[in-house]
Write an enzyme that holds these catalytic residues in place. Structure first.
Site, PDB file in Angstrom:
ATOM      1  N   HIS A  74      13.592  15.402  11.938  1.00  0.00           N
ATOM      2  CA  HIS A  74      14.313  14.657  12.984  1.00  0.00           C
ATOM      3  C   HIS A  74      15.637  14.146  12.431  1.00  0.00           C
ATOM      4  O   HIS A  74      15.664  13.480  11.408  1.00  0.00           O
ATOM      5  CB  HIS A  74      13.483  13.457  13.451  1.00  0.00           C
ATOM      6  N   TYR A 203      12.010   5.326  21.512  1.00  0.00           N
ATOM      7  CA  TYR A 203      11.504   3.944  21.530  1.00  0.00           C
ATOM      8  C   TYR A 203      11.988   3.288  22.821  1.00  0.00           C
ATOM      9  O   TYR A 203      13.185   3.257  23.090  1.00  0.00           O
ATOM     10  CB  TYR A 203      12.046   3.163  20.339  1.00  0.00           C
ATOM     11  N   PRO A 295       3.469  -0.945  13.274  1.00  0.00           N
ATOM     12  CA  PRO A 295       3.839   0.479  13.164  1.00  0.00           C
ATOM     13  C   PRO A 295       5.217   0.817  13.735  1.00  0.00           C
ATOM     14  O   PRO A 295       5.735   1.897  13.521  1.00  0.00           O
ATOM     15  CB  PRO A 295       2.740   1.183  13.954  1.00  0.00           C
ATOM     16  N   TYR A 387      15.684   3.045   8.761  1.00  0.00           N
ATOM     17  CA  TYR A 387      14.716   3.964   9.358  1.00  0.00           C
ATOM     18  C   TYR A 387      14.396   5.127   8.410  1.00  0.00           C
ATOM     19  O   TYR A 387      13.248   5.525   8.260  1.00  0.00           O
ATOM     20  CB  TYR A 387      15.267   4.512  10.687  1.00  0.00           C
TER      21      TYR A 387
HETATM   22  C1  PHB Z   1       3.656   8.074  15.357  1.00  0.00           C
HETATM   23  O1  PHB Z   1       4.003   9.255  15.569  1.00  0.00           O
HETATM   24  O2  PHB Z   1       2.448   7.698  15.285  1.00  0.00           O
HETATM   25  C2  PHB Z   1       4.739   7.032  15.199  1.00  0.00           C
HETATM   26  C3  PHB Z   1       6.067   7.449  15.211  1.00  0.00           C
HETATM   27  C4  PHB Z   1       7.080   6.496  15.040  1.00  0.00           C
HETATM   28  C5  PHB Z   1       6.734   5.160  14.889  1.00  0.00           C
HETATM   29  C6  PHB Z   1       5.395   4.754  14.881  1.00  0.00           C
HETATM   30  C7  PHB Z   1       4.390   5.702  15.044  1.00  0.00           C
HETATM   31  O3  PHB Z   1       7.735   4.225  14.735  1.00  0.00           O
END
Ligand code: PHB
Ligand code: APR
Length: 392
Positions: A74, A203, A295, A387
Site C-alpha cells: 500500500h 479509515y 488497533p 503510519y
Molecule cells: C486490519 O486489516 O485488521 C487492520 C488494518 C488497519 C488497521 C487496523 C486493522 O489500522
C-alpha cells in the site's frame, strides 16, 4: 523430566515464533512453551498491516518468501469524513516508504511451518507454566504436559505470552502499569469478497462512528465498525453490519462494497497499555506481554516485531560477542519506541472515533483537526511517517 536450552520462550504467537527463528539462525538454542494447541493459535483472527521493518525481519528470519509474493503493498491510505474521501500519499510523504497488507494468521503459519521444518521444539498445550530463578543466573521454567511435570533449565526467559500471560503476572509487584480503556469496541467481519479498496486502507469518521475497510488478500476482506461496549455479536446480523458500514463511508465507496456471508465476526475492546520496565534479571517481556495499542494505528504486531528485533540482537550480542550491552539497554530502547507508537495509536483513535462524552466543542475540534490534517502537508507527513513506522 529436566531438559536444557539457552533461551526459554513462553508463547508461540508472532513474538515467540519470530524470536525463535532469529535465535536459531544465529545458532542459539531455544524452546517455545505454548499453552494452547497449534490449531488454536492459528485460529486467532488478528491484525493485517506490516511495516517495512517487520517485513525485513521476516526475510531475515528466513520466512519472507510468501509475504513477498502474497503481501499487498500500500502506497496510501484514505480518510473519509463529512461524506468525502481524502487520500494520504504515504509513499510520497515519506520518501518512498510503504506498508504491506498480510494477515497475522498467515505470518504465524509461515513461522510455525519454518520452525517445524527445522525440527525446533515447540511444546504445545504446555500447562501451568511457572517461571523461577530469573533474578539469578540459572532460571528455570516448569510446566506440565501429558500429566507429567517438566523442568526447562535455561540462561534466559523471553516472556512472549501476550496480555493474559504468566510472565508479566509473575513480576506484577515489580511493574508500573499505564493504561487507558476506550468507551467503545470494534465489531470486525471477515468475508470472502473482494476488498472495496484493495490498495488503500480506508479509515472513516462519521456521525455514526468509526469504520475501517481493509483486506487479507484480493479475495478476502476485513471490515470494522465502532460499536458500544455492551453490544453482543449476536446483535449484529451480516445485513445489519453491511448496512451500517455503508452508512459510515462516502456514497461512492458505499456503492462499491461487495457484501457476502461473514466467515468470522467478533467484537474486541480497545485499550492502550504499557508495563515498565520490560526486563527483570534474566526475564524479558516482548510483544503484547508488555504493551497493547488500540488497533487503529495497526501498531500491535509491528511493535512486537521491533521488541523481538532488539531482544534477538541482545541475545546474539551476549552469546557471540560476550557483551551484555544489548541486554542492559533492551527495556529503555523498546519503551522509547513503544511510547511513540502508543501516542500515535491513541491520537488516531481519538481523531477517528465518536466518544460518548464528546460535547459540541470536542466535536468541532475533531472536525477542525481532520480538516487541518488533509489540507496541511506538514500534518499529513506526520501521520504518514508514524503510519509506516518511525526509524529504529
Ligand atoms: C486490519 O486489516 O485488521 C487492520 C488494518 C488497519 C488497521 C487496523 C486493522 O489500522
Ligand atoms: N503459558 C504458555 N503460553 C501462554 C501463556 C502461558 N501461561 N499465556 C499465553 N500464552 C500464549 C498464548 O496462547 C499465545 O499463543 O502466548 C501467546 C501470545 O501470543 P499473542 O497474544 O499473539 O502476543 P504476541 O506474540 O506478542 O503478538 C502480538 O498479537 O494480539 C496480537 O495485536 C497483537 O498483533 C499483535 C500480536
Amino acid at each position: 523430566m529436566t531438559t536444557r536450552t539457552q533461551v526459554a520462550i513462553i508463547g508461540a504467537g508472532p513474538s515467540g515464533l519470530l524470536l525463535g527463528q532469529l535465535l536459531h539462525k544465529a545458532g542459539i538454542s531455544n524452546v517455545i512453551l505454548e499453552r494452547q494447541s497449534g490449531d488454536y493459535v492459528l485460529g486467532r483472527i488478528r491484525a493485517g498491516i506490516l511495516e517495512q521493518v517487520t517485513v525485513d525481519l521476516l526475510k531475515e528470519a528466513g520466512v519472507g518468501e510468501r509475504v513477498g509474493r502474497e503481501g499487498i503493498v500500500h502506497h496510501s491510505i484514505e480518510l473519509v469524513f463529512a461524506g468525502a474521501r481524502h487520500p494520504i500519499d504515504v509513499h510520497g510523504l515519506t520518501g518512498g516508504k510503504v506498508v504491506t497488507a498480510y494477515g497475522q494468521t498467515e505470518l504465524t503459519r509461515d513461522l510455525m511451518e519454518a520452525r517445524q521444518a527445522q525440527g525446533l521444539t515447540t511444546v504445545y498445550e504446555a500447562a501451568n507454566v511457572s517461571l523461577h530463578g530469573f533474578d539469578g543466573d540459572q532460571p528455570v521454567v516448569r510446566y506440565q504436559k501429558d500429566g507429567a511435570t517438566h523442568e526447562l533449565q535455561c540462561d534466559f526467559i523471553a516472556g512472549c505470552d501476550g496480555f493474559h500471560g504468566v510472565s508479566r503476572a509473575t513480576v506484577k509487584d515489580s511493574i508500573s502499569e499505564f493504561e487507558r480503556v476506550y468507551p467503545f469496541g470494534w465489531l470486525g467481519v471477515l468475508a470472502d469478497v473482494p476488498p472495496v479498496s484493495p490498495h488503500a486502507i480506508v479509515y472513516g469518521n462519521s456521525d455514526r462512528g468509526f469504520s475501517l475497510c481493509s483486506m487479507r488478500s484480493l479475495s478476502r476482506s476485513r471490515y470494522y465498525v465502532q460499536c458500544p461496549l455492551d453490544d453482543k455479536v449476536e446483535d449484529w446480523s451480516d445485513q445489519r453490519f453491511w448496512d451500517e458500514l455503508r452508512r459510515r463511508v462516502d456514497p461512492e465507496l458505499a456503492d462499491k462494497i461487495v457484501t457476502g456471508p461473514s466467515i468470522e465476526k467478533s467484537i474486541a475492546p480497545l485499550r492502550s497499555f504499557v508495563a515498565e520496565p520490560m526486563r527483570f534479571g534474566r526475564l524479558f517481556l516482548a510483544g503484547d506481554a508488555a504493551h497493547i495499542v488500540p488497533p487503529t494505528g495497526a501498531k500491535g504486531l509491528n511493535l512486537a516485531a521491533t521488541d523481538v528485533k532488539y531482544l534477538s540482537g541482545a541475545f546474539i550480542e551476549y552469546y557471540l560477542e560476550h557483551s551484555a550491552a544489548g541486554i542492559d539497554t533492551y527495556s529503555q530502547r523498546c519503551l522509547r519506541r513503544i511510547w511513540k507508537a502508543e501516542r500515535f495509536s491513541w491520537w488516531l483513535t481519538s481523531l477517528m472515533h465518536r466518544f460518548p462524552d464528546t460535547a459540541g466543542f470536542g466535536q468541532r475540534i475533531q472536525e477542525a483537526e481532520l480538516d487541518y490534517l488533509v489540507n496541511s502537508k506538514a500534518a499529513s507527513t506526520s501521520l504518514a511517517e508514524n503510519y509506516v513506522g518511525l526509524p529504529l
